[in-house]
Design a protein around this motif. Sequence first.
Motif, PDB file in Angstrom:
ATOM      1  N   THR A  81       0.948  -1.162   0.170  1.00  0.00           N
ATOM      2  CA  THR A  81      -0.224   0.157   0.041  1.00  0.00           C
ATOM      3  C   THR A  81       0.941   1.363  -0.197  1.00  0.00           C
ATOM      4  O   THR A  81       1.751   1.126   0.293  1.00  0.00           O
ATOM      5  CB  THR A  81      -0.827   0.057   1.281  1.00  0.00           C
ATOM      6  N   ARG A  82       0.130   2.319  -0.305  1.00  0.00           N
ATOM      7  CA  ARG A  82       0.958   3.674  -0.678  1.00  0.00           C
ATOM      8  C   ARG A  82       0.512   4.425   0.744  1.00  0.00           C
ATOM      9  O   ARG A  82       1.201   5.390   1.115  1.00  0.00           O
ATOM     10  CB  ARG A  82       0.506   4.434  -1.498  1.00  0.00           C
ATOM     11  N   HIS A  83      -0.463   4.004   1.432  1.00  0.00           N
ATOM     12  CA  HIS A  83      -1.089   4.792   2.770  1.00  0.00           C
ATOM     13  C   HIS A  83      -1.248   3.487   3.788  1.00  0.00           C
ATOM     14  O   HIS A  83      -1.549   2.523   3.426  1.00  0.00           O
ATOM     15  CB  HIS A  83      -2.155   5.399   2.412  1.00  0.00           C
ATOM     16  N   LEU A  84      -0.642   4.012   4.965  1.00  0.00           N
ATOM     17  CA  LEU A  84      -0.894   2.957   6.015  1.00  0.00           C
ATOM     18  C   LEU A  84      -2.618   2.861   6.300  1.00  0.00           C
ATOM     19  O   LEU A  84      -3.123   3.995   6.421  1.00  0.00           O
ATOM     20  CB  LEU A  84      -0.253   3.660   7.480  1.00  0.00           C
ATOM     21  N   VAL A  85      -2.904   1.775   6.457  1.00  0.00           N
ATOM     22  CA  VAL A  85      -4.532   1.474   6.691  1.00  0.00           C
ATOM     23  C   VAL A  85      -4.520   1.319   8.247  1.00  0.00           C
ATOM     24  O   VAL A  85      -4.111   0.389   8.799  1.00  0.00           O
ATOM     25  CB  VAL A  85      -4.819   0.076   5.676  1.00  0.00           C
ATOM     26  N   VAL A  86      -5.437   2.170   8.870  1.00  0.00           N
ATOM     27  CA  VAL A  86      -5.765   2.264  10.285  1.00  0.00           C
ATOM     28  C   VAL A  86      -7.208   2.228  10.526  1.00  0.00           C
ATOM     29  O   VAL A  86      -7.568   3.000  11.464  1.00  0.00           O
ATOM     30  CB  VAL A  86      -4.907   3.281  10.902  1.00  0.00           C
ATOM     31  N   THR A  87      -8.177   1.902   9.445  1.00  0.00           N
ATOM     32  CA  THR A  87      -9.491   1.885   9.491  1.00  0.00           C
ATOM     33  C   THR A  87     -10.114   0.581   9.665  1.00  0.00           C
ATOM     34  O   THR A  87      -9.434  -0.270   9.404  1.00  0.00           O
ATOM     35  CB  THR A  87      -9.946   2.840   8.423  1.00  0.00           C
ATOM     36  N   GLY A  88     -11.518   0.543   9.863  1.00  0.00           N
ATOM     37  CA  GLY A  88     -11.891  -0.784   9.798  1.00  0.00           C
ATOM     38  C   GLY A  88     -11.542  -1.779  10.761  1.00  0.00           C
ATOM     39  O   GLY A  88     -11.385  -1.282  12.142  1.00  0.00           O
ATOM     40  N   SER A  89     -11.259  -2.769  10.495  1.00  0.00           N
ATOM     41  CA  SER A  89     -10.706  -3.937  11.606  1.00  0.00           C
ATOM     42  C   SER A  89      -9.340  -3.522  11.948  1.00  0.00           C
ATOM     43  O   SER A  89      -9.176  -3.933  13.130  1.00  0.00           O
ATOM     44  CB  SER A  89     -10.558  -5.146  11.005  1.00  0.00           C
ATOM     45  N   TYR A  90      -8.713  -2.767  11.074  1.00  0.00           N
ATOM     46  CA  TYR A  90      -7.342  -2.398  11.862  1.00  0.00           C
ATOM     47  C   TYR A  90      -7.193  -1.429  12.612  1.00  0.00           C
ATOM     48  O   TYR A  90      -6.548  -0.953  13.640  1.00  0.00           O
ATOM     49  CB  TYR A  90      -6.405  -1.664  10.582  1.00  0.00           C
ATOM     50  N   ARG A  91      -8.444  -0.783  13.130  1.00  0.00           N
ATOM     51  CA  ARG A  91      -8.768   0.021  14.388  1.00  0.00           C
ATOM     52  C   ARG A  91      -8.500  -0.765  15.666  1.00  0.00           C
ATOM     53  O   ARG A  91      -8.394  -0.260  16.762  1.00  0.00           O
ATOM     54  CB  ARG A  91     -10.133   0.757  14.506  1.00  0.00           C
ATOM     55  N   TYR A  92      -8.901  -2.064  15.598  1.00  0.00           N
ATOM     56  CA  TYR A  92      -8.946  -2.809  16.687  1.00  0.00           C
ATOM     57  C   TYR A  92      -7.694  -3.882  16.874  1.00  0.00           C
ATOM     58  O   TYR A  92      -7.303  -4.179  18.026  1.00  0.00           O
ATOM     59  CB  TYR A  92     -10.232  -3.919  16.343  1.00  0.00           C
ATOM     60  N   VAL A  93      -7.069  -4.146  15.701  1.00  0.00           N
ATOM     61  CA  VAL A  93      -6.239  -5.134  15.873  1.00  0.00           C
ATOM     62  C   VAL A  93      -4.950  -5.000  14.663  1.00  0.00           C
ATOM     63  O   VAL A  93      -5.678  -4.506  13.377  1.00  0.00           O
ATOM     64  CB  VAL A  93      -6.317  -6.576  15.903  1.00  0.00           C
TER      65      VAL A  93
END
Length: 170
Positions: A81-93
């Motif tokens: 990815t070009r951007h760090l994904v910190v939304t959705g399920s990634y907000r929990y783990v």
Amino acid sequence: MQRRSAILGSVLFFFIAPTMIAGLVPWWISRWQVLQASFFGLASVRAAGVALIAIGIPVLLESFARFALQGQGTPAPVAPTRHLVVTGSYRYVRNPIYLAVTAIILGQGLLFGNVTLLVYGALLALGFHIFVLAYEEPTLRQTFGTQFEAYTANVPRWVPRLQPWAPDAS
């Protein structure tokens, strides 16, 4: 990576990696047949297996979609990815894809009463952990720097948070 390429790459990688790891290999091992009585003679063990599969599949699909649509890349190391994904399920783990794949495999092991699938799932989880520590986290730290540091300080690697992390609140 353009959006269309990210989507196509994620779909391709989905069929190469998790479909093979959590679908084809477990099928080879178990033929998706109940081999014996449920573990401990409890039908609830099979129900727990169904629950793990039912939780794992949507988390896996949602995480792959986020990589393509928000991260503008794929989960594959060759097209990150070009951007760090910190939304959705990634907000929990931090590792919902690895957790989802492991849950799907362990769920099949419980559902089918198959010890070999449980061992396969445990070995795969160990492999995921080693890969995350040896390659993935150092690469993300180098690529995203302080953004990744803030993320790792607030979101656990393997045990999901009870409340979602809000990046702006940190």
